[in-house]
Structure formats: C-alpha cells, structure tokens
Design a protein around this motif. Structure first.
Motif, PDB file in Angstrom:
ATOM      1  N   ARG A   1      70.948  23.700   8.837  1.00 47.95           N
ATOM      2  CA  ARG A   1      73.223  24.259   8.718  1.00 47.95           C
ATOM      3  C   ARG A   1      73.102  22.639   7.880  1.00 47.95           C
ATOM      4  NH1 ARG A   1      77.682  21.466  10.516  1.00 47.95           N
ATOM      5  NH2 ARG A   1      79.672  22.842  10.651  1.00 47.95           N
ATOM      6  N   GLU A   2      72.565  21.403   7.457  1.00 48.47           N
ATOM      7  CA  GLU A   2      73.161  20.240   7.054  1.00 48.47           C
ATOM      8  C   GLU A   2      73.157  20.683   5.675  1.00 48.47           C
ATOM      9  OE1 GLU A   2      74.915  17.199   7.806  1.00 48.47           O
ATOM     10  OE2 GLU A   2      75.260  19.048   9.356  1.00 48.47           O
ATOM     11  N   VAL A   3      71.253  20.852   4.846  1.00 49.46           N
ATOM     12  CA  VAL A   3      71.203  21.286   4.168  1.00 49.46           C
ATOM     13  C   VAL A   3      71.498  22.688   3.262  1.00 49.46           C
ATOM     14  CG1 VAL A   3      68.923  23.065   4.431  1.00 49.46           C
ATOM     15  CG2 VAL A   3      68.855  21.291   2.661  1.00 49.46           C
ATOM     16  N   ASN A   4      72.077  23.906   4.399  1.00 43.75           N
ATOM     17  CA  ASN A   4      72.824  24.142   3.703  1.00 43.75           C
ATOM     18  C   ASN A   4      73.950  24.363   3.276  1.00 43.75           C
ATOM     19  OD1 ASN A   4      71.315  26.996   3.352  1.00 43.75           O
ATOM     20  ND2 ASN A   4      70.944  27.245   5.685  1.00 43.75           N
ATOM     21  N   LEU A   5      75.090  23.229   4.129  1.00 40.57           N
ATOM     22  CA  LEU A   5      76.647  23.274   4.124  1.00 40.57           C
ATOM     23  C   LEU A   5      76.596  21.607   3.069  1.00 40.57           C
ATOM     24  CD1 LEU A   5      78.130  22.386   7.457  1.00 40.57           C
ATOM     25  CD2 LEU A   5      78.392  23.978   5.740  1.00 40.57           C
ATOM     26  N   HIS A   6      75.260  20.904   2.461  1.00 39.11           N
ATOM     27  CA  HIS A   6      75.475  19.748   2.000  1.00 39.11           C
ATOM     28  C   HIS A   6      74.183  19.731   0.617  1.00 39.11           C
ATOM     29  CE1 HIS A   6      78.075  18.515   4.301  1.00 39.11           C
ATOM     30  NE2 HIS A   6      77.809  18.534   5.871  1.00 39.11           N
TER      31      HIS A   6
ATOM     32  N   GLY B   1      61.456  12.031   0.317  1.00 40.27           N
ATOM     33  CA  GLY B   1      62.784  11.246   0.833  1.00 40.27           C
ATOM     34  C   GLY B   1      64.095  12.648   1.512  1.00 40.27           C
ATOM     35  N   GLY B   2      63.351  13.966   1.650  1.00 38.94           N
ATOM     36  CA  GLY B   2      64.442  14.998   2.347  1.00 38.94           C
ATOM     37  C   GLY B   2      64.131  16.128   1.618  1.00 38.94           C
ATOM     38  N   ALA B   3      64.753  16.889   1.728  1.00 39.60           N
ATOM     39  CA  ALA B   3      65.198  18.640   1.087  1.00 39.60           C
ATOM     40  C   ALA B   3      65.946  19.329   0.071  1.00 39.60           C
ATOM     41  CB  ALA B   3      64.466  18.726   2.822  1.00 39.60           C
ATOM     42  N   LEU B   4      66.401  19.739  -0.483  1.00 36.69           N
ATOM     43  CA  LEU B   4      66.719  20.214  -1.054  1.00 36.69           C
ATOM     44  C   LEU B   4      67.109  22.021  -0.899  1.00 36.69           C
ATOM     45  CD1 LEU B   4      65.890  19.856  -4.821  1.00 36.69           C
ATOM     46  CD2 LEU B   4      67.398  18.217  -2.867  1.00 36.69           C
ATOM     47  N   SER B   5      68.491  22.584  -0.185  1.00 33.00           N
ATOM     48  CA  SER B   5      69.252  24.039  -0.264  1.00 33.00           C
ATOM     49  C   SER B   5      68.563  24.510  -1.460  1.00 33.00           C
ATOM     50  CB  SER B   5      70.149  24.241  -0.524  1.00 33.00           C
ATOM     51  OG  SER B   5      70.388  25.651   0.124  1.00 33.00           O
ATOM     52  N   LYS B   6      67.513  26.396  -0.799  1.00 35.67           N
ATOM     53  CA  LYS B   6      66.896  26.590  -1.468  1.00 35.67           C
ATOM     54  C   LYS B   6      68.181  27.510  -2.627  1.00 35.67           C
ATOM     55  CE  LYS B   6      63.584  28.818  -1.455  1.00 35.67           C
ATOM     56  NZ  LYS B   6      62.135  30.853  -0.812  1.00 35.67           N
ATOM     57  N   SER B   7      69.212  28.032  -1.591  1.00 44.05           N
ATOM     58  CA  SER B   7      70.036  28.624  -2.198  1.00 44.05           C
ATOM     59  C   SER B   7      70.784  27.919  -3.140  1.00 44.05           C
ATOM     60  CB  SER B   7      71.179  28.833  -0.826  1.00 44.05           C
ATOM     61  OG  SER B   7      72.139  27.754  -0.983  1.00 44.05           O
ATOM     62  N   PHE B   8      70.755  26.591  -2.980  1.00 46.93           N
ATOM     63  CA  PHE B   8      71.647  26.051  -4.440  1.00 46.93           C
ATOM     64  C   PHE B   8      70.576  26.226  -5.571  1.00 46.93           C
ATOM     65  CE2 PHE B   8      73.094  22.252  -6.823  1.00 46.93           C
ATOM     66  CZ  PHE B   8      74.639  22.025  -6.701  1.00 46.93           C
ATOM     67  N   GLN B   9      69.386  25.500  -5.134  1.00 44.88           N
ATOM     68  CA  GLN B   9      67.969  25.120  -5.808  1.00 44.88           C
ATOM     69  C   GLN B   9      68.486  27.206  -6.833  1.00 44.88           C
ATOM     70  OE1 GLN B   9      67.213  22.923  -7.635  1.00 44.88           O
ATOM     71  NE2 GLN B   9      69.368  22.063  -6.055  1.00 44.88           N
ATOM     72  N   TYR B  10      68.479  27.898  -6.191  1.00 48.75           N
ATOM     73  CA  TYR B  10      67.740  30.173  -7.227  1.00 48.75           C
ATOM     74  C   TYR B  10      69.657  30.452  -6.513  1.00 48.75           C
ATOM     75  CZ  TYR B  10      62.877  27.768  -6.995  1.00 48.75           C
ATOM     76  OH  TYR B  10      62.342  26.868  -6.545  1.00 48.75           O
ATOM     77  N   PRO B  11      70.082  30.094  -7.344  1.00 48.06           N
ATOM     78  CA  PRO B  11      71.769  30.741  -7.304  1.00 48.06           C
ATOM     79  C   PRO B  11      71.654  32.029  -7.564  1.00 48.06           C
ATOM     80  CG  PRO B  11      72.063  29.104  -8.512  1.00 48.06           C
ATOM     81  CD  PRO B  11      70.209  29.189  -8.164  1.00 48.06           C
ATOM     82  N   PHE B  12      70.851  32.707  -8.299  1.00 47.98           N
ATOM     83  CA  PHE B  12      71.500  34.118  -8.781  1.00 47.98           C
ATOM     84  C   PHE B  12      70.357  34.919  -7.476  1.00 47.98           C
ATOM     85  CE2 PHE B  12      70.908  31.744 -12.804  1.00 47.98           C
ATOM     86  CZ  PHE B  12      72.047  31.261 -12.764  1.00 47.98           C
ATOM     87  N   GLN B  13      69.408  33.965  -6.927  1.00 47.09           N
ATOM     88  CA  GLN B  13      68.828  35.106  -6.062  1.00 47.09           C
ATOM     89  C   GLN B  13      69.579  35.701  -4.076  1.00 47.09           C
ATOM     90  OE1 GLN B  13      64.679  33.596  -4.942  1.00 47.09           O
ATOM     91  NE2 GLN B  13      64.590  33.332  -6.892  1.00 47.09           N
ATOM     92  N   ASP B  14      70.699  36.548  -4.736  1.00 43.74           N
ATOM     93  CA  ASP B  14      71.639  37.002  -4.203  1.00 43.74           C
ATOM     94  C   ASP B  14      71.367  36.137  -2.480  1.00 43.74           C
ATOM     95  OD1 ASP B  14      72.999  36.639  -6.430  1.00 43.74           O
ATOM     96  OD2 ASP B  14      73.452  39.419  -6.210  1.00 43.74           O
TER      97      ASP B  14
END
Length: 247
Positions: free
Chosen positions: A12-17, A54-67
């Motif tokens: 939830r945190e990674v998707n939100l932020h 140090g952490g993790a990134l959201s996949k949806s943010f990094q690959y926004p063209f994959q709906d």
C-alpha cells in the motif's frame, strides 16, 4: 504482525508514494530493517516491486505504459478528466510527472491549442502524440526513481518561463503539513515550478490525503486548486475546501 500483513502494508505504501525506504518501514512497522529487507526481497522476487538500494520502487510508476500495473488507474482517469477543465486554449501549461499526469496527457482533447512544458519525458511523449500542441521538455538529469528531470539546469530553465497554470501530482497532502515529498531534489524542482506559475493545481487520489512525507514543498494555501477523485462536497475534503478550491 504477520508477514502477510507487513507485506500488504508495504505494498500500500509503495503504491501510494511510488517508493519506500527500509528505514522508514522499520519504524512504521516496529520491526528490524533486516526483516523489512527480507520482505522487500520476497516482494521483488514475486514481481510486485522493484528493489533498489535502501528500499523499493513501485512497478506501476516505473512501467506506466503497462495499464495492468497502474495503481488506482480509474481514480486517476477521473482526476484527469476534472483537471482538463482548468486548461483553456492559448494557455502555457507546466506539467509534472507521474501516472496521473500521464492520464491527463492521454485525455486532453486534440482540438485544444496550448503550449505545454513538462519535466517528464514520458508525459512529453504522450503530449507529442496529440496534434496542434507545442511540447517543450525541460531538460536535465533524469531521476530514475521518479522519471522526471532534476538538478540546477532544470531550476534555471524554469526560472526563465512564466506559465498560466502548473499541474502537479503529489506524494502526500494534509491541511496541517501541506504538500510534502520524500525526495529532496524533486522538492526543489516542484518549488521552482510553483514560482514560475500564476496558478497551481495539485492532483491527488483520495488515499494520499492526510498523509505526510519528510520534506515540504508548500503550504495548502500556496495552491489554487485541489483535484481529487472524490465529489468536491465529500466530508473528507471539507477542511481543504476552506483553504483551496476543490474540484
């Protein structure tokens, strides 16, 4: 807290932020950083997040063209449709980055005639697909964690323009703490964007309201519009509506 509960909280945190830090999660969940690192490694192995130092990134943010990867896409479409009502023909408009801003770029009517500036190469590409608009990418160092340009070169370019409207996404927003973010360099860019704009709108899904990050961009009274996926009369927006125009 069970592992499944911890990982649900982390998602939830990674998707939100868009990104999370192991040190912050350790404090929030009251567990060791080693435990958090194991959780992040497992989530990354399962293809749910992108593990970084140090952490993790959201996949949806990094690959926004994959709906199918975009978090809360329908809510972001609703926000984009509302935000378009702020844009008028002939305007100079400055856009930030992020998946909500990509939805805005995709939703803009082709007949609209504006000059668009943006710090996001992805948003620039979407805008360039439309006919009739001038698209100017503010260039600089690309921040891989946010997919926007950062650095003194970007701030200098922003100081040389004056736009009618700036539309920005946000990591967190609250009445008490204003617009906040977790990335120091991005905060400096957003401040520069505010300085060169006559009017500013913040685009945010409802889940980000009343949350706080470590670094401040501005107070709520420094923005002109708050655009969310909620009805403007929703009770959770009542305090915001006393300070800013809610759409």
């Amino acid at each position: 807290m069970l592992k499944e509960e911890r990982q649900a909280f982390i998602m939830r945190e990674v998707n939100l932020h868009n990104k999370v830090l192991s040190s912050d999660l350790s404090v929030q969940l009251n567990v060791s950083e080693d435990t958090i690192r194991r959780d992040l490694n497992e989530l990354a192995e399962n293809g749910k997040v992108l593990k970084v130092y140090g952490g993790a990134l959201s996949k949806s943010f990094q690959y926004p063209f994959q709906d199918n990867e975009v978090y809360a896409r329908e809510s972001k479409k609703t926000i984009a449709q509302k935000a378009i009502t702020l844009i008028q023909d002939g305007m100079a408009v400055l856009l930030g980055g992020g998946t909500t801003m990509l939805e805005l770029a995709r939703t803009l009517p082709e007949k609209m005639q504006c000059t668009f500036f943006t710090i996001s190469p992805l948003v620039a590409l979407e805008l360039a697909e439309r006919s009739g608009d001038d698209v100017i990418l503010i260039g600089g160092k690309l921040a891989r964690s946010t997919n926007v340009t950062i650095g003194s070169q970007v701030i200098n370019q922003l100081s040389e323009i004056r736009v009618d409207l700036c539309l920005l996404g946000t990591n967190s927003l609250s009445v008490e703490d204003g617009v906040t973010d977790s990335d120091w360099e991005v905060v400096q860019i957003k401040k520069a964007m505010l300085r060169c704009s006559q009017k500013t709108g913040i685009l945010s899904i409802a889940e980000k309201l009343n949350s706080v990050q470590k670094m401040k961009v501005c107070n709520v009274n420094a923005i002109d519009y708050l655009v969310t996926d909620l009805d403007p009369k929703h009770e959770s927006l009542s305090r915001f509506s006393q300070i800013v125009k809610v759409i």
